[in-house]
Design an enzyme around this catalytic site. Structure first.
Site, PDB file in Angstrom:
ATOM      1  N   LYS A  80      -3.275  -2.876   8.038  1.00 40.03           N
ATOM      2  CA  LYS A  80      -3.453  -4.343   8.049  1.00 40.03           C
ATOM      3  C   LYS A  80      -2.477  -4.977   7.078  1.00 40.03           C
ATOM      4  O   LYS A  80      -1.886  -4.303   6.244  1.00 40.03           O
ATOM      5  CB  LYS A  80      -4.892  -4.685   7.677  1.00 40.03           C
ATOM      6  CG  LYS A  80      -5.787  -4.838   8.899  1.00 40.03           C
ATOM      7  CD  LYS A  80      -5.641  -6.222   9.530  1.00 40.03           C
ATOM      8  CE  LYS A  80      -6.325  -6.260  10.897  1.00 40.03           C
ATOM      9  NZ  LYS A  80      -5.564  -7.016  11.886  1.00 40.03           N
ATOM     10  N   ASP A  85       0.893  -1.174   0.000  1.00 41.71           N
ATOM     11  CA  ASP A  85       0.000   0.000   0.000  1.00 41.71           C
ATOM     12  C   ASP A  85       0.919   1.208   0.000  1.00 41.71           C
ATOM     13  O   ASP A  85       1.644   1.443   0.976  1.00 41.71           O
ATOM     14  CB  ASP A  85      -0.872  -0.054   1.259  1.00 41.71           C
ATOM     15  CG  ASP A  85      -1.726   1.193   1.432  1.00 41.71           C
ATOM     16  OD1 ASP A  85      -1.564   2.156   0.642  1.00 41.71           O
ATOM     17  OD2 ASP A  85      -2.544   1.206   2.371  1.00 41.71           O
ATOM     18  N   TYR A 130       0.998  -0.057  14.975  1.00 44.03           N
ATOM     19  CA  TYR A 130       0.046  -0.117  13.879  1.00 44.03           C
ATOM     20  C   TYR A 130       0.531   0.647  12.655  1.00 44.03           C
ATOM     21  O   TYR A 130       0.908   1.794  12.735  1.00 44.03           O
ATOM     22  CB  TYR A 130      -1.302   0.482  14.310  1.00 44.03           C
ATOM     23  CG  TYR A 130      -2.275   0.579  13.158  1.00 44.03           C
ATOM     24  CD1 TYR A 130      -2.904  -0.575  12.677  1.00 44.03           C
ATOM     25  CD2 TYR A 130      -2.546   1.783  12.546  1.00 44.03           C
ATOM     26  CE1 TYR A 130      -3.771  -0.509  11.614  1.00 44.03           C
ATOM     27  CE2 TYR A 130      -3.416   1.851  11.479  1.00 44.03           C
ATOM     28  CZ  TYR A 130      -4.027   0.706  11.018  1.00 44.03           C
ATOM     29  OH  TYR A 130      -4.895   0.784   9.954  1.00 44.03           O
TER      30      TYR A 130
HETATM   31  C1  F6R Z   1      -6.644   1.157   6.688  1.00 38.24           C
HETATM   32  C2  F6R Z   1      -7.820   0.925   7.511  1.00 38.24           C
HETATM   33  C3  F6R Z   1      -8.634   2.081   7.886  1.00 38.24           C
HETATM   34  C4  F6R Z   1      -7.947   3.077   8.808  1.00 38.24           C
HETATM   35  C5  F6R Z   1      -8.908   4.210   9.168  1.00 38.24           C
HETATM   36  C6  F6R Z   1      -8.236   5.290   9.970  1.00 38.24           C
HETATM   37  O1  F6R Z   1      -6.179   0.012   6.070  1.00 38.24           O
HETATM   38  O2  F6R Z   1      -8.136  -0.148   7.864  1.00 38.24           O
HETATM   39  O3  F6R Z   1      -9.848   1.643   8.464  1.00 38.24           O
HETATM   40  O4  F6R Z   1      -7.494   2.423   9.952  1.00 38.24           O
HETATM   41  O5  F6R Z   1      -9.403   4.808   7.986  1.00 38.24           O
HETATM   42  O6  F6R Z   1      -7.073   5.666   9.326  1.00 38.24           O
HETATM   43  P1  F6R Z   1      -6.069   6.767   9.884  1.00 38.24           P
HETATM   44  O7  F6R Z   1      -5.663   6.318  11.269  1.00 38.24           O
HETATM   45  O8  F6R Z   1      -4.954   6.721   8.879  1.00 38.24           O
HETATM   46  O9  F6R Z   1      -6.836   8.046   9.881  1.00 38.24           O
HETATM   47 MG    MG Z   2      -4.583  -2.246   2.067  1.00 32.87          MG
HETATM   48 MG    MG Z   3      -4.173   1.200   3.654  1.00 30.22          MG
END
Ligand code: F6R
Ligand code: MG
Ligand code: MG
Length: 373
Positions: free
Chosen positions: A233, A11, A230
């Site tokens: 994923k 990603d 983190y």
């Molecule tokens: C990314 C994912 C999303 C993010 C969420 C918050 O693969 O699973 O659900 O965890 O959009 O993202 P941030 O912390 O980057 O604002």
């Molecule tokens: Mg991804």
């Molecule tokens: Mg992502």
């Protein structure tokens, strides 16, 4: 002829949050793959699934080859520059190291590779999943390679009658690779005992016991083991060879009609059913649902045919509707119980900090005085 298939995926940035890579990013990666790969690879294919971009390459250089891994790393670095220019979200997210050091394993990108003796016709499937982790492949692989309820070939095809060997990794052990080899059908219950816990025990590869040939290679990396925090994923990829001594393509695809619950979706912290979708599909509802794509190829002398988009077939429309309903049903219970992953799997630390503060506010109540005799 010996051919190596390598899939390396990352990603490196996406539009509108974690939805899908931009056209410019995708085309830059594809252009670079075709230009820079010229002397090294026999053939290549670039695909996207959710917010991830995967490079599939055939070559003669064996697994873990430094030049092939560097090629992929450099392409992702070039893509990251475009992602930054465009202001894509999470630009370079999965490139966890400053510079390349011999092999992309442990540097962020997911890798699935196998060196094979190419058959006269070499049908194989390239799966990529987003918003989930490598354990998402456990159940479909168990059903396809070990369960005659799913795979009649285990009863009908003589070369499949002796079953398959599963190599399973304990992905919580970060000091070194801890793997176990178990044979189906004799050790079916042992295989099941491990695969029931997909956040910890992950199928790494599957082998034909009749011929010793490798059928499956799965990317088993866990990003939080690498980064210590983190970073998204793990969004796994896998290669599955099909037909003849292996399950038929349809037997490998069939388990995906279940829409089984996997770890993933919003903030990498939920249990949601995985939806089989056409190639290039982005993410939407609740930063999910977890998605899987599958491109089917035939290969000869390391050259690929065009891909068949297996989950674009009309059959899967009904499955998608079923999975969407299952997903919404699970979301009705919000944060409670089975809807969210267990504490150790939550990808954000906010709740741990909150619980530590609340712990200090708990009081121990004095035992009630015993009633007078
Ligand atoms: C990314 C994912 C999303 C993010 C969420 C918050 O693969 O699973 O659900 O965890 O959009 O993202 P941030 O912390 O980057 O604002
Ligand atoms: Mg991804
Ligand atoms: Mg992502």
């Amino acid at each position: 002829m010996k051919i190596t298939l390598s899939v390396i995926k990352a990603d490196i940035g996406s539009i509108g949050g974690h939805l899908a890579p931009s056209d410019e990013l995708f085309h830059t990666v594809r252009r670079r793959m075709h230009a820079d790969g010229e002397p090294l690879v026999l053939d290549s294919y670039v695909g996207s699934t959710g917010d991830d971009i995967a490079l599939l390459m055939s070559h003669r250089r064996g697994e873990g080859d430094a030049a092939i891994h560097k090629l992929a790393w450099d392409i992702f670095v070039a893509g990251t520059a475009v992602a930054k220019q465009q202001g894509l979200y999470g630009a370079g997210q999965d490139l966890l190291r400053e510079s390349f050091s011999g092999n992309v394993r442990g540097m962020g990108p997911a890798v699935a590779e196998m060196e094979i003796e190419e058959r006269a016709s070499e049908p194989f499937l390239f799966f990529a999943a987003d918003k989930t982790d490598p354990g998402a492949f456990n159940l479909p692989l168990y059903l396809a390679f070990a369960d005659p309820m799913n795979t009649p070939g285990l009863l009908l095809a003589p070369k499949m009658a002796s079953g398959f060997r599963f190599v399973i990794m304990d992905v919580m052990r970060i000091d070194a690779d801890h793997v176990i080899e178990l044979n189906a059908p004799e050790e079916l219950y042992d295989i099941a005992a491990l695969l029931r816990d997909p956040e910890r025990y992950v199928v790494e590869s599957v082998w034909s016991r009749a011929t010793g040939e490798q059928a499956v290679a799965v990317a088993t990396s866990r990003l939080h083991n690498i980064a210590g925090k983190y970073t998204g994923k793990d969004d796994p990829v896998m290669l599955v060879r099909t037909q003849m001594n292996f399950p038929a393509t349809g037997e490998v695809l069939a388990p995906w009609a279940t829409g089984h619950f996997v770890g993933g979706g919003m903030r990498g912290s939920h249990q949601l059913p995985i939806m089989p979708v056409p190639l290039g599909t982005g993410t939407s509802w609740f930063d999910g649902p977890p998605l899987v794509t599958c491109a089917a190829f035939s290969m000869h002398d390391g050259r690929f045919t065009e891909p068949i988009d297996t989950f674009a077939h009309p059959f899967w429309n009904t499955v998608r509707e079923h999975v969407a309903n299952k997903a919404m049903e699970m979301r009705r219970q919000g944060f409670v119980g089975a809807a969210m992953l267990p504490m150790a799997e939550l990808e954000y630390t906010g709740i741990t900090e909150k619980l530590a503060i609340l712990e200090k506010r708990f009081v121990t109540r004095a035992p009630a005085a015993a009633p007078a005799a």
